[in-house]
Design a protein around this motif. Structure first.
Motif, PDB file in Angstrom:
ATOM      1  N   UNK A 156      25.356  -4.037   6.456  1.00 52.46           N
ATOM      2  CA  UNK A 156      24.191  -4.058   5.580  1.00 52.46           C
ATOM      3  C   UNK A 156      23.226  -2.907   5.776  1.00 52.46           C
ATOM      4  N   UNK A 157      23.153  -2.334   6.965  1.00 55.72           N
ATOM      5  CA  UNK A 157      22.201  -1.231   7.175  1.00 55.72           C
ATOM      6  C   UNK A 157      22.464  -0.067   6.219  1.00 55.72           C
ATOM      7  N   UNK A 158      23.705   0.430   6.085  1.00 55.86           N
ATOM      8  CA  UNK A 158      23.927   1.521   5.128  1.00 55.86           C
ATOM      9  C   UNK A 158      23.609   1.121   3.680  1.00 55.86           C
ATOM     10  N   UNK A 159      23.917  -0.128   3.323  1.00 54.84           N
ATOM     11  CA  UNK A 159      23.614  -0.594   1.963  1.00 54.84           C
ATOM     12  C   UNK A 159      22.111  -0.559   1.710  1.00 54.84           C
ATOM     13  N   UNK A 160      21.354  -1.092   2.649  1.00 53.59           N
ATOM     14  CA  UNK A 160      19.894  -1.115   2.500  1.00 53.59           C
ATOM     15  C   UNK A 160      19.330   0.299   2.472  1.00 53.59           C
ATOM     16  N   UNK A 161      19.820   1.146   3.373  1.00 55.72           N
ATOM     17  CA  UNK A 161      19.323   2.518   3.438  1.00 55.72           C
ATOM     18  C   UNK A 161      19.571   3.260   2.123  1.00 55.72           C
ATOM     19  N   UNK A 162      20.791   3.115   1.584  1.00 53.98           N
ATOM     20  CA  UNK A 162      21.153   3.859   0.381  1.00 53.98           C
ATOM     21  C   UNK A 162      20.489   3.280  -0.864  1.00 53.98           C
ATOM     22  N   UNK A 163      20.481   1.949  -0.978  1.00 54.33           N
ATOM     23  CA  UNK A 163      19.963   1.319  -2.186  1.00 54.33           C
ATOM     24  C   UNK A 163      18.440   1.259  -2.209  1.00 54.33           C
ATOM     25  N   UNK A 208       0.814  -1.223   0.000  1.00 54.65           N
ATOM     26  CA  UNK A 208       0.000   0.000   0.000  1.00 54.65           C
ATOM     27  C   UNK A 208       0.848   1.274   0.000  1.00 54.65           C
ATOM     28  N   UNK A 209       1.907   1.269  -0.826  1.00 50.20           N
ATOM     29  CA  UNK A 209       2.744   2.448  -0.932  1.00 50.20           C
ATOM     30  C   UNK A 209       3.844   2.546   0.093  1.00 50.20           C
ATOM     31  N   UNK A 210       3.955   1.535   0.969  1.00 56.69           N
ATOM     32  CA  UNK A 210       4.982   1.512   2.020  1.00 56.69           C
ATOM     33  C   UNK A 210       6.018   0.444   1.682  1.00 56.69           C
ATOM     34  N   UNK A 211       7.287   0.763   1.882  1.00 62.48           N
ATOM     35  CA  UNK A 211       8.387  -0.132   1.566  1.00 62.48           C
ATOM     36  C   UNK A 211       9.061  -0.595   2.860  1.00 62.48           C
ATOM     37  N   UNK A 212       9.075  -1.911   3.062  1.00 62.39           N
ATOM     38  CA  UNK A 212       9.620  -2.501   4.286  1.00 62.39           C
ATOM     39  C   UNK A 212      10.822  -3.350   3.923  1.00 62.39           C
ATOM     40  N   UNK A 213      11.948  -3.127   4.581  1.00 60.79           N
ATOM     41  CA  UNK A 213      13.141  -3.951   4.415  1.00 60.79           C
ATOM     42  C   UNK A 213      13.304  -4.845   5.633  1.00 60.79           C
ATOM     43  N   UNK A 253      16.154   2.643   0.339  1.00 62.42           N
ATOM     44  CA  UNK A 253      15.432   3.756   0.989  1.00 62.42           C
ATOM     45  C   UNK A 253      14.084   3.284   1.570  1.00 62.42           C
ATOM     46  N   UNK A 254      14.127   2.317   2.477  1.00 62.87           N
ATOM     47  CA  UNK A 254      12.877   1.764   3.014  1.00 62.87           C
ATOM     48  C   UNK A 254      12.201   2.736   3.984  1.00 62.87           C
ATOM     49  N   UNK A 255      10.907   2.570   4.119  1.00 64.67           N
ATOM     50  CA  UNK A 255      10.144   3.356   5.091  1.00 64.67           C
ATOM     51  C   UNK A 255      10.195   2.712   6.479  1.00 64.67           C
TER      52      UNK A 255
END
Length: 578
Positions: free
Chosen positions: A192-199, A154-159, A201-203
């Protein structure tokens, strides 16, 4: 209940999206509302989780995100049957996770313990990713499993980032995880946190960690329980879902940069599930605020889902037929209850089988289930899971007489207190939560590390400190015991690889030297060989060896009677206290 909000700015064109995260962990083969080991109804299981998930989907629709945190493939005969007996059918626990429409899973140490053939097959058959950022393929240096997954609702991105406790080499034979290594959890999260954040951009960033929260409870050389340390010291996580230690938890903590992180653990056996609601405020496609609340939900409130039970009826009856097979006869009831207070028929039967298979002079064994019983009468396949809870191999290892003594010194140190009078406890219990608390006592340390020995005659003086408790009089046949002699010792693979630290901290053997001490290993689990032993014998008559005892008797005997009741309830009594 935990609640926090991060607000940015308001707008007239805002909308609110609610995501419901449901998290299970350490279900340990409990698919059905039935315990196939004890032949009785069961309070947890995926069948009850199915009812709860259906309820949540009735409220939140497709905005339910369902996550499993590993240790699925061991614990009940249900898992064993599809791990090792019926290997042609689709694995039941792939079918179950697919039926429930899990969005992601994690791998646990007891999944790895089944061996490559089993967990690789299970992972391949699961429709969702099984994660493992710190499970590394040594040939490529890259994760053997997907490190993280992205879930969109629903428009939200979860990693979701998956990690496993790195202490597996301290417990499991290398052939079970050949070609893999398990990196430190904190270092892997920092990577992995910086990789996920940069690549990505999860909500919302979720940690799915098969590891407990108390980092002080580590195995030598590893931080076994790192979940809370990551939540506190690796900024970026909104939610950390953990397991492995089987301890219910739900709370909000403040991390090292002042952000709040929700942490949750639903314990084990499917008796509970983490139930977390995240409300996102969106302006257009951008999340400008989020609020997190939740609890750990008791699954006993939910009846087993009849559609789930009907869907898996064939598998249920296949497993029930498997555990109902008669394999022998037992002339006398045996219980692990006696094993905490002296030589016991239950543990000594394990010793007898181990020494026979490994052609050993000495054997080490502990009660692997806290309170298990094999009744007098027919022995069924289900009873074998009381004798051996997990699929450990059997080793024969070489230890000197001094190492055997030091090993036992450490075992009885974590098992007993240093008594001063008959009014003291014999066993080392956790402190009572409140003064005068009459609830059943709990051990300070895990009882599956309380190893006793066979093949030698010895006493345990509970008035002495560690290092002075054990007095070994002789070998079991009366010949002298020599501190300088090297003996062939039967020991399960968990212990032989360093589990419980009895060999490393206790006997003082460096971790890297342990594999050089192994002179024999079974190719199948110890339960399999016990099963064959009983089938060959037909009738068994287990008896206590009475080769060891606690002393001095005048202060030990009153303590045994009291501590037995503290452990097993008022009115319970150990028979034949010697």
């Amino acid at each position: 209940m935990a609640l926090f909000a991060v607000a940015m700015f308001s707008s007239a064109k805002q909308r609110v999206v609610t995501i419901n995260l449901v998290h299970t962990s350490d279900v340990h083969g409990n698919c059905f509302p039935y315990n196939f080991i004890e032949h009785k109804a069961w309070g947890g299981s995926y069948s009850r989780i199915s009812s709860f998930v259906k309820q949540q989907r009735g409220i939140y629709g497709k905005n339910v995100v369902l996550l499993d945190n590993g240790d699925v493939l061991q614990g009940q005969p249900t898992a064993y049957y599809y791990n090792f007996i019926d290997t042609k059918s689709k694995h039941l626990f792939a079918e179950v996770l697919n039926y429930l429409q899990y969005d992601a899973g994690n791998i646990g140490n007891h999944d790895v313990e089944t061996g490559h053939a089993v967990y690789d097959r299970w992972i391949k058959q699961c429709h969702m990713p099984i994660l493992g950022a710190n499970t590394i393929d040594v040939k490529t240096g890259k994760p053997y499993l997907p490190p993280y997954t992205i879930i969109k609702r629903d428009g939200v991105k979860i990693a979701v980032l998956g990690l496993i406790t790195p202490a597996i080499p301290a417990w499991l034979a290398e052939n079970l995880w050949e070609g893999l290594r398990f990196d430190d959890m904190v270092e892997t999260a920092r990577k992995w946190v910086p990789i996920i954040k940069e690549k990505e951009r999860p909500d919302l960033l979720v940690g799915l960690f098969h590891s407990g929260q108390d980092s002080s409870r580590g195995v030598t050389g590893y931080v076994e329980h790192a979940s809370l340390e990551i939540a506190r010291n690796v900024p970026g996580f909104d939610i950390v879902l953990f397991g492995h230690d089987h301890q219910t938890e739900f709370k909000t903590i403040t991390n090292c940069v002042g952000e709040q992180v929700t942490v949750a653990n639903p314990a084990s056996n499917g008796v509970a599930a983490s139930n977390i609601k995240v409300e996102f405020t969106l302006e257009g496609k951008r999340v400008v605020a989020k609020t997190i609340s939740g609890c750990v939900e008791n699954m006993a409130k939910y009846a087993p889902d009849p559609q789930f039970v009907a869907h898996f009826a064939k598998q249920y009856f296949d497993v029930k037929n498997f555990v109902s097979e008669k394999i022998g006869y037992n002339t006398t009831a045996i219980t692990t209850r006696d094993a905490y207070f002296g030589s016991s028929a239950f543990i000594d039967f394990v010793h007898d089988v181990q020494m026979s298979i490994a052609n050993a002079e000495v054997s080490f064994a502990a009660p692997l289930s806290f309170d298990a019983e094999i009744r007098q009468g027919d022995i069924f396949m289900s009873d074998m899971f009381n004798l051996m809870k997990y699929e450990n191999m059997l080793y024969a290892m070489t230890l000197t007489g001094k190492e055997i003594k030091d090993y036992l010194e450490y075992s009885y140190y974590i098992w007993t207190v240093q008594m001063q009078s008959a009014d003291d406890h014999l066993l080392w219990f956790k402190p009572a939560k409140t003064e005068g608390d009459a609830s059943r006592a709990q051990f300070q340390h895990e009882s599956f590390n309380f190893d006793s020995a066979a093949g030698i005659c010895y006493t345990v003086d509970v008035t002495k400190p560690r290092g002075e408790k054990i007095a070994i009089q002789s070998m079991a046949d009366g010949t002298p015991f020599d501190m300088n002699k090297t003996y062939r010792v039967a020991i399960n693979s968990y212990r032989g690889n360093g589990g419980g630290a009895l060999l490393t901290v206790g006997a003082g053997i460096p971790k890297e030297e342990l594999k050089n001490r192994i002179v024999f290993s079974t190719d199948k689990d110890l339960r399999y060989y016990m099963l064959q032993y009983i089938r060959q014998q037909g009738t068994i008559s287990p008896k206590a060896h009475n080769n060891w005892r606690f002393v001095p008797a005048e202060i030990v005997e009153p303590a045994i009677k009291r501590d037995y009741q503290r452990l097993f309830g008022a009115g319970s009594q150990k028979k034949n206290v010697e």
